[in-house]
Design a protein around this motif. Structure first.
Motif, PDB file in Angstrom:
ATOM      1  N   UNK A   1      -1.138 -19.631   2.805  1.00  0.00           N
ATOM      2  CA  UNK A   1      -0.763 -18.235   2.690  1.00  0.00           C
ATOM      3  C   UNK A   1      -1.869 -17.518   1.904  1.00  0.00           C
ATOM      4  N   UNK A   2      -2.389 -16.406   2.451  1.00  0.00           N
ATOM      5  CA  UNK A   2      -3.474 -15.713   1.760  1.00  0.00           C
ATOM      6  C   UNK A   2      -2.959 -14.974   0.529  1.00  0.00           C
ATOM      7  N   UNK A   3      -3.775 -14.954  -0.459  1.00  0.00           N
ATOM      8  CA  UNK A   3      -3.452 -14.283  -1.718  1.00  0.00           C
ATOM      9  C   UNK A   3      -3.565 -12.762  -1.521  1.00  0.00           C
ATOM     10  N   UNK A   4      -2.542 -11.973  -1.961  1.00  0.00           N
ATOM     11  CA  UNK A   4      -2.630 -10.524  -1.787  1.00  0.00           C
ATOM     12  C   UNK A   4      -3.768  -9.974  -2.622  1.00  0.00           C
ATOM     13  N   UNK A   5      -4.464  -8.993  -2.057  1.00  0.00           N
ATOM     14  CA  UNK A   5      -5.595  -8.400  -2.747  1.00  0.00           C
ATOM     15  C   UNK A   5      -5.110  -7.391  -3.783  1.00  0.00           C
ATOM     16  N   UNK A   6      -5.759  -7.364  -4.898  1.00  0.00           N
ATOM     17  CA  UNK A   6      -5.460  -6.417  -5.961  1.00  0.00           C
ATOM     18  C   UNK A   6      -6.247  -5.140  -5.707  1.00  0.00           C
ATOM     19  N   UNK A   7      -5.555  -4.028  -5.641  1.00  0.00           N
ATOM     20  CA  UNK A   7      -6.203  -2.741  -5.411  1.00  0.00           C
ATOM     21  C   UNK A   7      -6.251  -1.989  -6.749  1.00  0.00           C
ATOM     22  N   UNK A   8      -7.404  -1.975  -7.421  1.00  0.00           N
ATOM     23  CA  UNK A   8      -7.481  -1.326  -8.735  1.00  0.00           C
ATOM     24  C   UNK A   8      -7.225   0.172  -8.672  1.00  0.00           C
ATOM     25  N   UNK A   9      -7.600   0.821  -7.587  1.00  0.00           N
ATOM     26  CA  UNK A   9      -7.356   2.270  -7.461  1.00  0.00           C
ATOM     27  C   UNK A   9      -5.856   2.571  -7.412  1.00  0.00           C
ATOM     28  N   UNK A  10      -5.144   1.758  -6.659  1.00  0.00           N
ATOM     29  CA  UNK A  10      -3.704   1.952  -6.541  1.00  0.00           C
ATOM     30  C   UNK A  10      -3.017   1.732  -7.889  1.00  0.00           C
ATOM     31  N   UNK A  11      -3.396   0.679  -8.584  1.00  0.00           N
ATOM     32  CA  UNK A  11      -2.808   0.394  -9.889  1.00  0.00           C
ATOM     33  C   UNK A  11      -3.124   1.508 -10.878  1.00  0.00           C
ATOM     34  N   UNK A  12      -4.355   2.010 -10.853  1.00  0.00           N
ATOM     35  CA  UNK A  12      -4.757   3.097 -11.750  1.00  0.00           C
ATOM     36  C   UNK A  12      -3.934   4.356 -11.478  1.00  0.00           C
ATOM     37  N   UNK A  13      -3.741   4.690 -10.202  1.00  0.00           N
ATOM     38  CA  UNK A  13      -2.967   5.881  -9.842  1.00  0.00           C
ATOM     39  C   UNK A  13      -1.523   5.770 -10.347  1.00  0.00           C
ATOM     40  N   UNK A  14      -0.953   4.588 -10.240  1.00  0.00           N
ATOM     41  CA  UNK A  14       0.415   4.392 -10.715  1.00  0.00           C
ATOM     42  C   UNK A  14       0.495   4.570 -12.227  1.00  0.00           C
ATOM     43  N   UNK A  15      -0.456   4.022 -12.939  1.00  0.00           N
ATOM     44  CA  UNK A  15      -0.460   4.130 -14.403  1.00  0.00           C
ATOM     45  C   UNK A  15      -0.639   5.581 -14.825  1.00  0.00           C
TER      46      UNK A  15
END
Length: 89
Positions: A1-15
């Protein structure tokens, strides 16, 4: 099973969006004067039973006047009691 990619832009927008929401609510809290502090100065909390009709009338009067229910009850009682005392002197 492939590891989900971390999207730093998405995380930053949420924060950032959560921080903006909390700042907005903090500003709204600070801009409103504390009703509780005003209502408790020089008063004592009491409990009385009121009919639904009186509660409805108080709510309507509060909407028209912009006064709190406590202030309306206080003013009404003061006026009535002053009148009763004056009549019985």
């Amino acid at each position: 099973m492939p590891k989900p990619k971390f999207d730093p832009d998405s995380a930053f927008k949420k924060i950032v969006s959560k921080n903006q929401e909390s700042e907005t609510t903090d500003e709204a809290k600070d801009s409103k004067p504390s009703k509780k502090k005003k209502a408790t100065e020089g008063t004592k909390q009491m409990s009385y039973y009121l009919t639904p009709e009186i509660i409805k009338k108080l709510s309507i009067a509060s909407a028209y006047s912009g006064k709190t229910l406590s202030n309306l009850v206080q003013e009404s009682l003061e006026n009535y009691l002053d009148k009763v005392i004056e009549e019985n002197k």
